[in-house]
Design an enzyme around this catalytic site. Sequence first.
Site, PDB file in Angstrom:
ATOM      1  N   GLY B  46       0.864  -1.182   0.000  1.00 31.82           N
ATOM      2  CA  GLY B  46       0.000   0.000   0.000  1.00 31.82           C
ATOM      3  C   GLY B  46       0.896   1.225   0.000  1.00 31.82           C
ATOM      4  N   GLN B  48       2.308   3.079   2.546  1.00 30.75           N
ATOM      5  CA  GLN B  48       3.527   2.991   3.371  1.00 30.75           C
ATOM      6  C   GLN B  48       4.492   1.971   2.792  1.00 30.75           C
ATOM      7  OE1 GLN B  48       5.002   4.591   5.772  1.00 30.75           O
ATOM      8  NE2 GLN B  48       3.380   5.962   6.421  1.00 30.75           N
ATOM      9  N   SER B  78      -2.021  -3.965  -5.173  1.00 29.46           N
ATOM     10  CA  SER B  78      -0.725  -4.054  -4.489  1.00 29.46           C
ATOM     11  C   SER B  78       0.318  -4.691  -5.406  1.00 29.46           C
ATOM     12  CB  SER B  78      -0.864  -4.854  -3.192  1.00 29.46           C
ATOM     13  OG  SER B  78      -1.410  -6.122  -3.452  1.00 29.46           O
ATOM     14  N   ASP B 108      -3.057  -3.103  10.732  1.00 29.63           N
ATOM     15  CA  ASP B 108      -3.104  -3.702  12.074  1.00 29.63           C
ATOM     16  C   ASP B 108      -3.884  -4.997  12.199  1.00 29.63           C
ATOM     17  OD1 ASP B 108      -1.645  -2.003  13.526  1.00 29.63           O
ATOM     18  OD2 ASP B 108      -3.323  -1.036  14.578  1.00 29.63           O
ATOM     19  N   HIS B 132       3.873  -0.397  13.592  1.00 33.18           N
ATOM     20  CA  HIS B 132       2.903  -0.096  14.638  1.00 33.18           C
ATOM     21  C   HIS B 132       2.860  -1.314  15.568  1.00 33.18           C
ATOM     22  CE1 HIS B 132      -0.327   1.632  16.745  1.00 33.18           C
ATOM     23  NE2 HIS B 132      -1.318   1.008  16.158  1.00 33.18           N
ATOM     24  N   ASP B 217      -0.484   6.216  20.916  1.00 31.35           N
ATOM     25  CA  ASP B 217      -1.236   6.243  19.664  1.00 31.35           C
ATOM     26  C   ASP B 217      -2.730   6.016  19.922  1.00 31.35           C
ATOM     27  OD1 ASP B 217      -1.054   6.164  16.636  1.00 31.35           O
ATOM     28  OD2 ASP B 217      -2.038   4.242  17.010  1.00 31.35           O
ATOM     29  N   GLU B 389       1.282  12.458  19.173  1.00 29.98           N
ATOM     30  CA  GLU B 389      -0.005  11.767  19.136  1.00 29.98           C
ATOM     31  C   GLU B 389      -1.183  12.680  19.468  1.00 29.98           C
ATOM     32  OE1 GLU B 389      -0.082   9.074  17.718  1.00 29.98           O
ATOM     33  OE2 GLU B 389       1.936   8.259  17.935  1.00 29.98           O
TER      34      GLU B 389
END
Lengths: 484, 490
Positions: B46, B48, B78, B108, B132, B217, B389
């Site tokens: 993607g 990032q 992708s 995530d 993350h 976060d 954050e």
Amino acid sequence: MQIVRVQHCSAWFNDSFSLRAINWQLEPGQCWVILGHNGAGKSALGALLAGAGEIRAGHIEGLPPRVELVSLASQAALIEAERAKDDSDITDEVFAGTPVHELLAEHCRDPELQAQLVQLFGLAALLDSGFRQLSTGETRKLLLIRALVSKPDLLVLDEPYEGLDAASAAKLAVYLAKRASITPLILILNRVDEIPAFATHLGLMQGGELVQQVPSSDHLARQQMLQLLHLQTSDLSIPPPDPAAPAPPLNAAEPLVRIRQGRVAYGDKVVFSHLDWCIQPGQHWQLSGPNGSGKTCLLNLITGDHPQCYNNDIFVFGYQRGQGESIWEIKQHIGYVSSSLQWQYRVSISVQNVLLSGFYDSIGLYQTATDSQRSIVRQWLSLLGMDRRSDAPFQQLSFGDQRLVLIARAMVKHPHLLILDEPCLGLDDMNRQLVLALVSRLCNESSTTVVYVNHHGADVIQGIEHYLALPGNAAETASAALVP
Amino acid sequence: MANYFNTLSLREQLAQLGKCEFMDPSAFSAGVSFLQGKKLVVIGCGSQGLNQGLNLRDSGLDVSYTLRESAIREKRQSWKNATDNGFTVGTYAELIPGADLVLNLTPDKQHSSVVAEVVPLMKKNSCLAYSHGFNIVEEGMQIRDDITVIMVAPKCPGTEVREEYKRGFGVPTLIAVHEMNDPQGDGLAIAKAYAAGTGGHKAGVLMSSFIAEVKSDLMGEQTILCGMLQTGSLLCFDKMVEKGIAPGYASKLVQYGWETITEALKHGGVTNMLDRLSNPAKIRAFDLASELKDIMRPLYHKHMDDIMSGAFSAGMMADWANDDVKLLGWRKETGESAFETATNTDQAISEQEFFDHGILLVAMVKAGVELAYETMTSAGIKAESAYYESLHETPLIANTIARKKLYEMNSTISDTAEYGCYLYNHACVPLLAEFMQKIDLDVIGRGLSLVDTSVDNRRLIEVNAALRSHSVEKIGQTLRGYMSAMKKIV
């Protein structure tokens, strides 16, 4: 359209530029050409008619409701608008831009004409492409078509031929000749040789004022006005490279650049293939080809800015690409100027620091420059006639002045290879001559090798003996019936 | 899998939470050399994934992409992203076993399944990188002992990571080493080389921990970033309409107001945002914000406490297991709100008018930023983390509301943020009911109708001093200073 009267009008643009005491009358059936050196206020005058600027004195009467403006600024605005639509920072998807057909549909009041113009300018194959996939020239065509099919009451075209290849520019000129009899037209031009036969009046801008207005039929007055534009330039002398940090030496027996069987493709769309090119030290090249033929792609393979440089057999400045070298090791040997660089150079920075950033190959200045670099930069500023603008914000310079500064930025380190991708795009005659003379001297008097991309046959650089022409695609060469 | 944070002693918890220091540029003098010649394999392509990979390759590193077999077979986006950019693409089975460093840049929610599939294929003594830490900290994912686990998180969207690199700069980046998984002791060296490869070392690198990253976060996104903006949007819109403002104007003022006022926040902190108001309006906003902070403080504390205890993530993961029933219901409810369904007026609103007519919006942003920051720092999170954050990210989120209101914000932020945002909103709307009863159009919708703009000197000095001396302003000035070179003309 009724008569438009601009009376004693003074207007401000962003507090940094003003038009002063403009008196001007546009009558039905007239076609005006506005000329002037870079920064004289030509574009501001066009933008004023399209509703920009803050009028602080005088007034404009009789302006019709639908005024369309196509300019480098409106092109930049569309690019910016597309950038704003980019959700990829959040959606994590790569955004190709709004499809061409959608952008066209937004303004269209004449679908039949639109279809014809799309055909004429060879955009048919790109209707489903995203805006960001268009080349600079294709973007310009898109803007022109959008304006033409919106049936404006008054059409202001600010340097309409900029960025178009010779074939497309010729088609546009023919089309405008017919359209001028239907739609009142104002052309803002940098090149005297682009003044069309159907122009009825010429205006000359200088320092924000409309200093001369001449009917085309008055040959003597016209001649004098054009002479004013061809101001003599001072003797040029090129500042030396930085003695403290000379360009890293290369093996003189090796070519600067060697591409074997070069190929760039997106999915099934092949931009070019089987391309062999070898640039020996001291061999100056001119690169040409129609819009979309891949000129910028090819140059980006050399600079390392095109990601497919890693799938090609490319040797540059002693490195076979893809063997663990970084792009900064490549870029230290290259000076580069293009219109897209100018759009990227949106940082808040002084003119002086833009020039200094040329020593570090960065957009913006992130290192501390040395005294000898500062001294060299002062010499360049004198050469450009910008001694007093050293600390001015780069963004406040006119488009043409920005270009001159970026060309000087590319040259400050006397790179082994100087790539000039349409360096005269958007420049007036005087600055164009200055640039061409400067580049000619670099070709002849320095050890820098030049690769020069240009559409205009007229912009000749002395010292170039090697030519590479990229073939265009079928859509570019197709032509269609003209219906204004 | 058990919540990793909760397995630690209090002493360890505090040590991890308090980890966040600005690294000296000299720490990066080795550049990417530690990773030179090693094989880097990125999972996911993607924004990032693609943009980090492009930078790493341009820095001289060997980068390829691995995708699920179905993504390759169906030539999904992708796959196109990676192949159009000239990268080698292969399945997990083809590429993971040869990788020295595996970069997990998937969303995530996919981490558990991706990691479970990938780790058995990884070679002995290789390294797994996250951007993350939710999977490690909240889901308690345990990685094989011989594998090094690090985090490198650029604090900007993927497109900016690439653009800044191309300009010869970078974006601020957070790095961390998972202490449970640093068998060779070279985790930090790998993370530094990775950060240098993305260009992050030029803009400043914060050395943090998985725990500090995750806890801060989560806190930021569910309170000030998404929660406060959602609650504020709904309340301010309803108040204006109730008091007779045309819904089209109210809707536009709120939708674009957040973006406009937080643009001022981005450039010059809370101080600059309030400096954009007239003196009487500034004092008004300051007083409203003080009142809001007193009312909302317990709610911010509750969110922080639930994040720290793991109650928040446990609740959310239960909803994941229950087909997102709660999340989807809340999303629907938001979509049907009066603000969300109103049509904007064509009337132009000038940049200054958003401030003058949006005094309450300014007060809400100030209260939310300061409360989130204060709550995080009092819970043991370092000021630098808390700043990034809270204040740093607010304009990015406000920008999504400007695009397509709350729908856009909630559909583009992570599911984790969205879930937390709804929790916050459901508690905050009733909490502010009494406060909102006193609110009139002078602070939202119409602006102060002042005959003259006189103020009391002493009061103005007090307000200005309070604004400028807040800790979030001090750390903000320092951190923005590091980034000053990359500020663009807007």
